[in-house]
Design an enzyme around this catalytic site. Structure first.
Site, short mmCIF file in Angstrom:
data_model
loop_
_atom_site.label_atom_id
_atom_site.label_comp_id
_atom_site.label_asym_id
_atom_site.label_seq_id
_atom_site.Cartn_x
_atom_site.Cartn_y
_atom_site.Cartn_z
N ASP A 55 -1.98 -0.66 5.66
CA ASP A 55 -2.45 -0.13 6.95
C ASP A 55 -3.93 0.14 7.00
OD1 ASP A 55 -2.34 2.16 5.15
OD2 ASP A 55 -2.63 3.38 6.96
N ASP B 116 0.87 -1.17 0.00
CA ASP B 116 0.00 0.00 0.00
C ASP B 116 0.91 1.23 0.00
OD1 ASP B 116 -2.24 1.65 0.24
OD2 ASP B 116 -2.25 1.50 2.43
N ASP C 50 -0.17 5.11 1.14
CA ASP C 50 -0.40 5.99 2.29
C ASP C 50 -0.40 5.20 3.60
OD1 ASP C 50 -1.28 8.83 1.18
OD2 ASP C 50 -2.16 7.31 -0.12
#
Length: 379
Positions: free
Chosen positions: A317, A124, A126
């Site tokens: 996250d 991922d 961000d």
């Protein structure tokens, strides 16, 4: 304009479909105390009206609670936890760490599972490669992280899987040798030149399963841009195949109003669904496609479909990364690694606390691979 329900994925804790029914949350005008010739009918209508008010309020409260839960790492909460964590919180965290141990502490275990297999990395952006910031346009990855990812891609197939527009995330990362899956996997493109570790049956990669939705997404973006102007701090981002409404800089008292604004727009678009991420509401096409599907597609494109000699590792996250974690758990192949300082319900096997730990993990992986190649007997 149509008023059909918005479709929401099963993973969401709160159902939006119930909120977006044709009957409004707050019917207007309210029924009068009497109805026709009999008072009983009026009483019944009044009770129904009050019931609808209570139900509407409960639904909105549930939405606000869901918005809070999607981003538990409030600065105040984090500071309080660091200053004086309660015994209960400490126990909860210890139990969670036992179930999702640090990928750094269990590095040898992960490497042991990769014996005889090609590791494939999925990351991922961000909150994983870059820190979470108030302004999403300023989520810049460090040069050190970029070097770590560049070196990673020298040894392992590496893909960035993000909710961001693919072009936008590419401009952040600026590494042409990677695979990029933007818009939660609805816009996938591979490097122009296939890396050396690709199998012979691998394919060139360019895939946009939601192409027909582009005009609709652009229209919704413009409507939401205008609709949310009255909410200070709200930021609407066009991510090509999805629209993101960020509320990180919105006062918490205004969250319910913002959610209502978004849902009022979506009532007119039954082919779109609403999901949540870390302080972001996301509008996506209703097609059955997510980061988990993108992960499977990329594995197939790399020539690893139905192969036992691959170990996919996905690091993320966000709630949207859970789709990919679930795919790996269901396959019984590879590992999900959740980036979080706080206990969360997750399908990931391991955890890391923050992007700096992600970088440490990537560096260790690269160093392990370099040493293992040096140790190989020359032919």
């Amino acid at each position: 304009m149509t008023k059909q329900n918005v479709v929401v994925p099963e993973a969401m804790a709160i159902s939006v479909a119930a909120v977006t029914n044709s009957s409004p949350l707050f019917p207007y005008p309210p029924p009068r105390s009497g109805c026709g010739s009999g008072g009983a009918g009026g009483v019944a209508l009044k009770k129904k009206y009050l019931s609808q008010l209570e139900l509407g309020g409960a639904r909105m409260n549930a939405w606000v609670e869901s918005m809070k839960a999607s981003s538990p790492t409030h600065a105040k909460a984090a500071a309080a936890l660091a200053a004086a964590p309660s015994v209960g919180v400490q126990d909860e965290h210890a139990t969670w760490i036992m179930r999702h141990p640090s990928a750094l502490n269990k590095f040898e275990q992960i490497i042991s599972a990769s014996k005889g297999k090609q590791i494939a990395m999925f990351l991922d952006y961000d909150g994983t490669l870059s820190p979470i910031v108030d302004d999403p346009d300023l989520a810049i990855m460090s040069d050190a992280m970029r070097d770590a990812v560049r070196n990673l891609a020298r040894f392992f197939p590496t893909a960035i899987v993000s909710g961001r527009c693919r072009d936008k995330v590419y401009n952040f990362v600026r590494l042409a040798e990677l695979y990029y899956a933007g818009s939660h996997g609805m816009d996938i493109k591979g490097p122009a030149r296939g890396p050396r570790y690709m199998k012979a049956k691998a394919k060139a990669v360019f895939f946009q399963p939601a192409g027909e939705f582009l005009p609709m997404i652009h229209e919704v973006y413009k409507v939401l841009l205008e609709k949310t102007k009255s909410t200070p701090g709200a930021k609407v981002e066009n991510n090509k195949f999805c629209v993101s409404v960020h509320y990180r800089c919105v006062d918490e008292k205004s969250w319910s109003g913002l959610a209502e604004q978004v849902k009022s727009v979506l009532k007119e678009y039954p082919k779109l669904r609403l999901t949540q991420g870390r302080k972001v509401l996301e509008i996506r096409p209703t097609i059955k496609w997510d980061k988990g599907k993108a992960l499977e597609f990329l594995l197939e494109s790399l020539g690893f479909a139905d192969c036992n000699d691959v170990l996919p590792v996905y690091i993320g996250d966000d709630r949207t990364d859970e789709d990919a974690f679930k795919v790996l758990r269901d396959r019984g192949q590879g590992f999900g690694i959740l980036v979080s300082k706080f206990p969360k319900e997750t399908n990931a096997s391991y955890s890391l606390q923050e992007p700096s730990e992600v970088m440490d993990f990537l560096l260790r992986l690269v160093e392990w691979k370099r040493l293992s190649l040096k140790a190989r007997p020359s032919v």
